[in-house]
Design an enzyme around this catalytic site. Structure first.
Site, PDB file in Angstrom:
ATOM      1  N   SER A  12       0.864  -1.175   0.000  1.00 42.36           N
ATOM      2  CA  SER A  12       0.000   0.000   0.000  1.00 42.36           C
ATOM      3  C   SER A  12       0.900   1.224   0.000  1.00 42.36           C
ATOM      4  O   SER A  12       1.620   1.464   0.969  1.00 42.36           O
ATOM      5  CB  SER A  12      -0.896  -0.002   1.243  1.00 42.36           C
ATOM      6  N   SER A 252       6.082  -0.035  12.190  1.00 42.49           N
ATOM      7  CA  SER A 252       5.077   0.488  11.271  1.00 42.49           C
ATOM      8  C   SER A 252       5.653   1.669  10.511  1.00 42.49           C
ATOM      9  O   SER A 252       6.744   2.163  10.814  1.00 42.49           O
ATOM     10  CB  SER A 252       3.821   0.931  12.037  1.00 42.49           C
ATOM     11  N   LYS A 253       4.881   2.154   9.520  1.00 38.22           N
ATOM     12  CA  LYS A 253       5.328   3.283   8.714  1.00 38.22           C
ATOM     13  C   LYS A 253       5.417   4.567   9.540  1.00 38.22           C
ATOM     14  O   LYS A 253       6.049   5.531   9.121  1.00 38.22           O
ATOM     15  CB  LYS A 253       4.377   3.485   7.533  1.00 38.22           C
ATOM     16  N   ARG A 254       4.771   4.561  10.699  1.00 33.71           N
ATOM     17  CA  ARG A 254       4.846   5.756  11.554  1.00 33.71           C
ATOM     18  C   ARG A 254       6.235   5.926  12.155  1.00 33.71           C
ATOM     19  O   ARG A 254       6.599   7.005  12.593  1.00 33.71           O
ATOM     20  CB  ARG A 254       3.797   5.668  12.669  1.00 33.71           C
TER      21      ARG A 254
END
Length: 316
Positions: A12, A252-254
């Site tokens: 994504s 995570s992408k954070r």
């Protein structure tokens, strides 16, 4: 549609990839290629506001840099395209109509706040189990509520247990009614739900094995139910453990310091592949490796079954 073993990358593009994405991607590539199969790159950009073509292009560049080449999909195209979910609305609409004709689709007007109310049942992982609030609305009630807000669309599920044998984690089963409830097919803002899109796309692209994080394990019974309703052949599923930072938080992408561009500032593609292979039980140490060099050693029996703490100093 091509025959034989087929795996897929399904990123994504809402930001740069992180270690968890790369871990699943490496195992997906090794699993398919060790069987002489092909890899498909599908860009899961259903949410156009969050997912951009710029990030999609970076994803392709990242895979190439790491040596994780694909055989069709992405910007390269292929026989089963389009490979961007944002361009596959007709396919999703056709599947929705087939489900509608079975009398299994109904409009839902519940807001997110209502679904998170204390009275609604919740799973152990915090997800709300839909209580069927809008399941039996009359035509007049539907018309009145539609005048106020656009509805989401849900699929009626039976009181039935659906189980499967995961290629890495073993047996898993859920009762659809009790453990998840009627689930979304399309959101109220018109965006297609993941569960429907991934089933339609994997079937259309001839995917025979799906390798993904264990956080998606509970989605599988819902997807198997959709495969059955739509008369489609499901793939084999392999769910892999999640990577955890040394302090126990899920990657995570954070976590910007763990994005691929940040990692490559202090490492090399071969070193990253070697480190990930070490975590997967495929490399005796963390020495640099190429994906191709790991093919003779790949075996699902070596892959851990529980979440993995990334040691200090390996990537950080």
């Amino acid at each position: 549609m091509a025959k034989g073993t087929a795996g897929r990358f399904a990123p994504s593009p809402s930001g740069r990839m992180h270690l968890g994405n790369l871990f699943s991607s490496l195992l997906a590539w090794l699993s398919a290629k060790s069987q002489g199969g092909r890899m498909v790159l599908r860009i899961e950009d259903l949410d156009a506001q969050r997912c951009t073509r710029t990030y999609a292009e970076r994803v392709e560049a990242d895979y190439r840099a790491l040596g994780l080449f694909w055989d069709e999909g992405g910007s390269s195209g292929g026989p089963d395209g389009p490979y961007y979910q944002s361009q596959r609305n007709e396919q999703y609409a056709a599947a929705l109509e087939r489900l509608r004709q079975k009398g299994l689709v109904y409009p839902c007007f519940c807001t997110r706040a209502q679904l998170h109310a204390a009275s609604a049942p919740h799973r152990d992982d915090g997800q709300t189990i839909y209580p069927g609030t809008c399941r039996d609305l009359t035509a007049d009630e539907i018309a009145a509520r539609s005048a106020a807000r656009a509805p989401a669309l849900r699929l009626r599920v039976p009181d039935r247990e659906i189980g499967f044998l995961d290629g890495n984690l073993g047996g898993y089963a859920e009762n659809l009614e009790r453990d998840c409830g009627d689930f979304l097919l399309r959101r109220s803002d018109g965006l297609w739900a993941y569960q429907l899109a991934v089933v339609v796309d994997d079937a259309a692209m001839g995917i025979t094995q799906v390798v993904r994080g264990s956080d998606l394990l509970s989605s599988t019974p819902r997807q198997l139910y959709l495969y059955n309703l739509l008369g489609l052949t499901p793939p084999e599923f392999y769910h892999v453990p999640l990577l955890l930072a040394p302090d126990g938080r899920r990657l995570s992408k954070r976590d910007g310091d763990l994005s691929l561009d940040a990692l490559l500032e202090r490492s090399t593609p071969q070193a990253m592949i070697g480190g990930l292979a070490y975590l997967a039980g495929l490399n005796p140490g963390a020495e640099p490796r190429s994906p191709e060099s790991l093919l003779p050693e790949f075996d699902w029996e070596k892959v851990p079954k529980t979440d993995i703490y990334v040691p200090d100093g390996l990537f950080f």
